[in-house]
Motif scaffolding. Structure first.
Motif, PDB file in Angstrom:
ATOM      1  N   UNK B  60       0.755  -1.162   0.090  1.00 37.10           N
ATOM      2  CA  UNK B  60       0.133  -0.056   0.259  1.00 37.10           C
ATOM      3  C   UNK B  60       0.829   1.195  -0.168  1.00 37.10           C
ATOM      4  N   UNK B  61       2.101   1.126   0.591  1.00 33.30           N
ATOM      5  CA  UNK B  61       3.129   2.369   0.614  1.00 33.30           C
ATOM      6  C   UNK B  61       3.705   2.424  -0.816  1.00 33.30           C
ATOM      7  N   UNK B  62       3.879   1.580  -1.511  1.00 34.16           N
ATOM      8  CA  UNK B  62       4.565   1.494  -2.759  1.00 34.16           C
ATOM      9  C   UNK B  62       3.658   1.969  -4.091  1.00 34.16           C
ATOM     10  N   UNK B  63       2.352   1.530  -3.985  1.00 33.43           N
ATOM     11  CA  UNK B  63       1.628   1.609  -5.117  1.00 33.43           C
ATOM     12  C   UNK B  63       1.208   3.274  -5.051  1.00 33.43           C
ATOM     13  N   UNK B  69      -5.988   1.727  -8.935  1.00 37.26           N
ATOM     14  CA  UNK B  69      -7.093   0.842  -9.398  1.00 37.26           C
ATOM     15  C   UNK B  69      -6.312  -0.194 -10.494  1.00 37.26           C
ATOM     16  N   UNK B  70      -5.541   0.217 -11.481  1.00 36.56           N
ATOM     17  CA  UNK B  70      -4.926  -0.698 -12.507  1.00 36.56           C
ATOM     18  C   UNK B  70      -4.133  -1.776 -11.723  1.00 36.56           C
ATOM     19  N   UNK B  73      -6.175  -4.247  -9.893  1.00 28.97           N
ATOM     20  CA  UNK B  73      -6.803  -5.114 -11.080  1.00 28.97           C
ATOM     21  C   UNK B  73      -5.636  -6.278 -11.373  1.00 28.97           C
ATOM     22  N   UNK B  74      -4.566  -5.738 -11.689  1.00 32.01           N
ATOM     23  CA  UNK B  74      -3.434  -6.663 -12.022  1.00 32.01           C
ATOM     24  C   UNK B  74      -3.321  -7.612 -10.808  1.00 32.01           C
ATOM     25  N   UNK B  75      -3.302  -7.376  -9.684  1.00 29.15           N
ATOM     26  CA  UNK B  75      -2.767  -8.311  -8.483  1.00 29.15           C
ATOM     27  C   UNK B  75      -3.918  -9.195  -8.326  1.00 29.15           C
ATOM     28  N   UNK B 119      -8.170  -2.525   2.432  1.00 31.32           N
ATOM     29  CA  UNK B 119      -6.786  -3.193   2.269  1.00 31.32           C
ATOM     30  C   UNK B 119      -5.677  -2.000   1.816  1.00 31.32           C
ATOM     31  N   UNK B 120      -6.145  -1.026   0.980  1.00 36.33           N
ATOM     32  CA  UNK B 120      -5.136   0.010   0.647  1.00 36.33           C
ATOM     33  C   UNK B 120      -4.743   0.851   1.750  1.00 36.33           C
ATOM     34  N   UNK B 121      -5.508   0.756   2.909  1.00 43.44           N
ATOM     35  CA  UNK B 121      -5.198   1.782   4.244  1.00 43.44           C
ATOM     36  C   UNK B 121      -4.767   1.159   5.352  1.00 43.44           C
TER      37      UNK B 121
END
Lengths: 203, 225
Positions: B60-63, B69-70, B73-75, B119-121
């Motif tokens: 989450x700190x790298x993206x 969003x892309x 989706x890839x993950x 999850x992104x937070x």
């Protein structure tokens, strides 16, 4: 040849209707069918993306992924193509016709995660599908049939959306029990529509 | 500890993906013709949800925020590809019965929704618990609908034939919409009742100390329990 074309059209529009028989694209069917006008916009947007996505994904699978033996990467490739296509279409429509963008714009980003688009891309390359649309063998599938199927599947989607939009405009005005308001009554309405479409599968 | 329990209850019941938020409807309608299909689909989504939540939470700190969003989706697509290979190898029957809906797990709104909203937070452990709880809530809902439709539509329970009485309507596509609508209505009815009772109890607890502030019955009742 002509027989196959007619079978594909009837299957995609009615007997294998994406929403009511195949259960693909239910989210927009429930989410943006409150008014007939928004149903039509969403339906046209989905049809457009469906045809364009098939036009790219089918040749990609047949002529690149299969010869290179990397079929297992299809999901990642397809979803990326669809996302890029939707983004591109959004920009093009914004430049060409701002008024169309106003009506269609808000629905376009939603289409990326619409199962109907990835569904049609996956169905036309799958082997368990050819009998549904009147082909003798999986090898008979070609780009033209795939595009025809995508176009009419999109129109079938639009048909179901518009019917639902009209129904919901009327349902809004009815006195309904509190717990049945919203999704439950919409589902029951969809149930009756599905029963009507079930007749086409008997032909 | 309390925080984790709250996350779990939230995902399982309070914000149940199927009956409360009405997400992931395509898979719910298509794969509840029998209980075993419902369980299979539910557990597949749970597995993808757990893996994608953990990976997204770790990254989450790298993206970068603009392309999140892309990236998500890839993950998710990678996880679904792995799951698809595993099912093809180890459970070919389930793989066949899921058909086109297996690759379509990628566009299941529940997974992207949890990635974006949770999850992104949040840290990894929270995200893992959230993924498992949301997935099991989805599985439970699919199992309930699958059992109802299988029992009425083909007179069997998890493949065991119980009686000959069958109503074909319930295994048809129309029956799927009907059962789903009724399940949502029932869930709304029950959760409204529970919330009403909860609010009434809260109001009573608040009123009693106001009348006699010294013995505070609300707190002592909790300690006894």
């Amino acid at each position: 040849m002509l027989g196959t074309i007619i079978t594909i059209i009837v299957a995609a529009l009615f007997s294998q209707n994406f929403i009511l028989v195949k259960f693909l694209g239910i989210c927009p069917f429930l989410g943006v069918s409150k008014k007939t006008s928004s149903s039509v916009s969403m339906g046209i947007a989905v049809t457009l993306v469906m045809v364009l996505a098939t036009l790219v994904t089918y040749p990609l699978y047949e002529y690149i992924l299969v010869p290179l033996k990397i079929e297992y990467l299809e999901i990642i490739f397809f979803i990326f193509i669809i996302a890029a296509l939707v983004q591109m279409l959004e920009k093009i429509i914004e430049k060409l016709s701002p008024s169309l963008y106003q009506t269609m714009g808000i629905y376009l980003p939603l289409i990326t995660t619409n199962c109907a688009i990835l569904g049609v891309a996956e169905l036309v390359i799958g082997s368990g599908f050819y009998a549904d649309i009147g082909l003798a063998a999986a090898a008979d599938m070609n780009l033209w049939f795939a595009l025809l199927y995508a176009l009419f599947a999109g129109l079938g989607f639009t048909l179901a959306m518009v019917l639902m939009g009209g129904m919901r405009e009327r349902i809004e005005k009815l006195p309904i029990a509190k717990c049945m308001k919203g999704f439950p009554i919409t589902m029951v309405a969809a149930c009756f529509m599905a029963m009507a479409f079930y007749v086409f599968t008997l032909i | 500890m309390n925080k984790y329990v709250k996350t779990a209850v939230d995902g399982l019941i309070t914000n149940n993906a199927t009956f409360k938020l009405v997400l992931g409807t395509c898979a719910t309608l298509a794969l509840t013709t029998s209980a075993i299909n419902g369980v299979g689909m539910g557990l597949s989504v749970t597995a993808v949800l757990l893996l994608s939540n953990v990976v997204i939470s770790l990254l989450r700190k790298v993206i970068p925020n603009t392309v999140r969003i892309p990236a998500f989706i890839v993950i998710i697509a990678t996880m679904v590809t792995i799951l698809r290979m595993a099912l093809d190898k180890f459970l070919p029957d389930l793989y066949d019965s899921m058909g086109v809906f297996l690759p379509l797990i990628v566009v299941n709104c529940i997974i992207l929704g949890r990635a974006e909203a949770f999850a992104s937070k949040q840290p990894v452990l929270d995200s893992a618990i959230d993924g498992v709880a949301t997935g099991l809530g989805f599985t439970a809902a699919l199992t309930i609908m699958g059992v109802i439709r299988e029992l009425l539509g083909s007179g069997s329970f998890f493949g065991i034939q119980l009686w000959d009485f069958k109503i074909g309507f319930f295994t048809s596509s129309a029956g799927a919409f009907f059962v789903y609508g009724m399940c949502i209505a029932l869930f709304t009815l029950i959760s409204n009742r529970v919330e009403y009772a909860h609010r009434a109890r809260k109001a009573r607890e608040l009123r009693v100390p106001a009348e006699g502030p010294l013995d505070a019955p609300g707190i002592s009742a909790k300690e006894e329990a």
